[in-house]
Design an enzyme around this catalytic site. Structure first.
Site, PDB file in Angstrom:
ATOM      1  N   SER A 160       0.834  -1.194   0.000  1.00  8.26           N
ATOM      2  CA  SER A 160       0.000   0.000   0.000  1.00  8.26           C
ATOM      3  C   SER A 160       0.876   1.254   0.000  1.00  8.26           C
ATOM      4  O   SER A 160       1.738   1.411  -0.869  1.00  8.26           O
ATOM      5  CB  SER A 160      -0.943  -0.046   1.208  1.00  8.26           C
ATOM      6  OG  SER A 160      -1.941   0.930   1.121  1.00  8.26           O
ATOM      7  N   ARG A 230     -12.228   6.120   9.748  1.00 11.31           N
ATOM      8  CA  ARG A 230     -11.736   4.748   9.769  1.00 11.31           C
ATOM      9  C   ARG A 230     -12.746   3.805   9.125  1.00 11.31           C
ATOM     10  O   ARG A 230     -12.369   2.868   8.413  1.00 11.31           O
ATOM     11  CB  ARG A 230     -11.462   4.312  11.207  1.00 11.31           C
ATOM     12  CG  ARG A 230     -10.905   2.896  11.318  1.00 11.31           C
ATOM     13  CD  ARG A 230      -9.655   2.728  10.496  1.00 11.31           C
ATOM     14  NE  ARG A 230      -9.017   1.426  10.733  1.00 11.31           N
ATOM     15  CZ  ARG A 230      -7.949   0.993  10.080  1.00 11.31           C
ATOM     16  NH1 ARG A 230      -7.399   1.760   9.158  1.00 11.31           N
ATOM     17  NH2 ARG A 230      -7.427  -0.180  10.354  1.00 11.31           N
ATOM     18  N   ASP A 316      -8.718  -6.445  -5.226  1.00  9.13           N
ATOM     19  CA  ASP A 316      -8.322  -5.136  -4.702  1.00  9.13           C
ATOM     20  C   ASP A 316      -8.723  -4.054  -5.709  1.00  9.13           C
ATOM     21  O   ASP A 316      -8.035  -3.822  -6.692  1.00  9.13           O
ATOM     22  CB  ASP A 316      -6.810  -5.106  -4.452  1.00  9.13           C
ATOM     23  CG  ASP A 316      -6.334  -3.815  -3.798  1.00  9.13           C
ATOM     24  OD1 ASP A 316      -7.156  -2.888  -3.637  1.00  9.13           O
ATOM     25  OD2 ASP A 316      -5.142  -3.741  -3.448  1.00  9.13           O
ATOM     26  N   HIS A 349      -8.108  -5.054  -0.662  1.00  6.58           N
ATOM     27  CA  HIS A 349      -6.783  -4.490  -0.416  1.00  6.58           C
ATOM     28  C   HIS A 349      -6.110  -5.129   0.797  1.00  6.58           C
ATOM     29  O   HIS A 349      -4.872  -5.218   0.859  1.00  6.58           O
ATOM     30  CB  HIS A 349      -6.924  -2.978  -0.221  1.00  6.58           C
ATOM     31  CG  HIS A 349      -5.619  -2.257  -0.081  1.00  6.58           C
ATOM     32  ND1 HIS A 349      -4.615  -2.345  -1.026  1.00  6.58           N
ATOM     33  CD2 HIS A 349      -5.146  -1.428   0.891  1.00  6.58           C
ATOM     34  CE1 HIS A 349      -3.589  -1.604  -0.654  1.00  6.58           C
ATOM     35  NE2 HIS A 349      -3.877  -1.052   0.512  1.00  6.58           N
ATOM     36  N   ASP A 350      -6.890  -5.578   1.763  1.00  7.67           N
ATOM     37  CA  ASP A 350      -6.331  -6.201   2.964  1.00  7.67           C
ATOM     38  C   ASP A 350      -5.595  -7.508   2.678  1.00  7.67           C
ATOM     39  O   ASP A 350      -4.944  -8.055   3.574  1.00  7.67           O
ATOM     40  CB  ASP A 350      -7.434  -6.462   3.988  1.00  7.67           C
ATOM     41  CG  ASP A 350      -7.616  -5.297   4.950  1.00  7.67           C
ATOM     42  OD1 ASP A 350      -6.837  -4.321   4.861  1.00  7.67           O
ATOM     43  OD2 ASP A 350      -8.539  -5.349   5.781  1.00  7.67           O
TER      44      ASP A 350
END
Length: 372
Positions: A160, A230, A316, A349-350
């Site tokens: 990232s 968040r 992602d 993305h994680d």
């Protein structure tokens, strides 16, 4: 596999002012860092690991002083955010390499950032902290390594925002980096990603408790806005199939006909994420790092000498495989050494944190080939 054990975060003060892209010089910069493994006599086995927006210097092992909140959901308290990748026999093998991890410039976990004391005033910087870029972060890392007597890096690696730093290293310091490992990253965040980051920042700045960024010492912090930021950010790190698999439309306790309390499991999950995050992260740091991330646009790749490994993930959508493919195509046309891998996984993305087992053999082989 073994862990690197208990690790103490250390600190180093840069002896000279750090020049920034905005035109200002930052004095009295302190860098928080950890190291794993043994530095070779020739100092030629160093891998710099760069973290993502919400990470810190504690990348592996058990923290000697565990924080209130860890950086990884479901991980043991105090375990480093990339522990599955760093250690004996792991992707970044500490039996062979000396791995260095720093908290990036602008951070809130030991390195100078908005919540640090401004030596000129004796007060916290707050909104007076200079706007920074990814290039500034890399410039800080270079100055830090100079103080350790490390001139050349065997590799720079990160996911990232960490991957952006690795790319910037290859462009800015081409003769000082042998290889880069860029995971779930991009040459420039696309408009949708820029937009989501803008919404997250707005949620913080519109919280009355932000107080123009001067909330330190007032007894009021922008927890509500930070929590929403968040939530927004966390959803961008996931994928629709991943959310469906994990939560579906499951209710917590039947329908209670309320608009103020979470009814669905996914709503409860987001509130939990928000509450945990505001306990460990500074709102101003989030603003500054988010802005730096959106500013990033990789320069020309003509001068790159580093061998490049790109890893992306099929689900992602924030840092899509197409972005890595663009980088790979450009490097290939320039006759540079590059390989690109797309891992089919549903977690968005994680994946760069969750799919360590599938990344490890790719990274291990790539680094080993670089020493043959």
């Amino acid at each position: 596999m073994k862990s690197v054990g208990v690790v103490e975060t250390r600190f180093l003060d840069l002896p000279r002012p750090l020049p920034l892209d905005c035109g200002r010089d930052l004095t009295g910069v302190r860098v928080a860092y950890e190291t794993y493994g043994t530095l070779s006599p020739d100092r030629d086995n160093v891998i710099l690991v760069c973290h993502a927006l919400s990470g810190d210097a504690h990348a592996a092992g058990i923290a000697a002083t565990p924080p209130e909140e860890g950086t990884r959901e479901g991980y043991a308290k105090g375990l480093g955010w990339w522990d599955g990748m760093i250690g004996p026999g792991k992707a970044f093998d500490t039996d062979r390499y000396f791995v260095v991890s720093t908290n990036l410039l602008g951070g809130c976990r030991g390195t100078t950032g908005p919540s640090s004391i401004d030596p000129a005033t004796g007060e916290r910087y707050g909104p007076d902290f200079p706007v920074i870029t990814v290039a500034d972060m890399v410039r800080c890392e270079r100055a830090f390594l100079d103080e350790l007597g490390i001139e050349r890096l065997a590799a720079v690696a990160g996911g990232s925002l960490g991957g952006m730093q690795a790319l910037e290293w290859a462009v800015r310091y081409p003769t000082q980096v042998d290889s880069i490992v860029v995971i779930a990253s991009t040459h420039a965040l696309q408009p949708q990603g820029v937009a989501w980051n803008a919404i997250a920042r707005e949620s913080i700045m519109r919280d009355p408790d932000w107080q123009g960024g001067r909330y330190y010492g007032t007894g009021r912090t922008p927890d509500a806005g930070m929590g929403v930021a968040r939530m927004v950010g966390h959803i961008t790190y996931l994928s629709a199939p991943g959310l469906a698999e994990k939560f579906g439309r499951r209710l917590r306790d039947g329908l209670n006909y309320t608009i103020t309390e979470p009814e669905f499991e996914v709503e409860s999950y987001l509130r939990h994420q928000a509450a945990a995050f505001v306990r460990r992260f500074d709102a101003n740091t989030y603003l500054y790092l988010s802005r730096a991330l959106t500013y990033f646009e990789l320069g020309p790749l003509d001068g790159v000498r580093a061998r490049t490994l790109l890893i992306s993930f099929s689900s992602d959508w924030l840092y899509p495989p197409a972005a890595s493919q663009e980088i790979a195509d450009t490097l290939t046309k320039l006759g540079k050494s590059v390989e690109n891998h797309v891992i089919d996984a549903p977690y968005g993305h994680d994946c760069f944190l969750l799919e360590e087992a599938r990344q490890t053999p790719i990274v291990r082989r790539f680094l080993q080939e670089g020493t043959e």
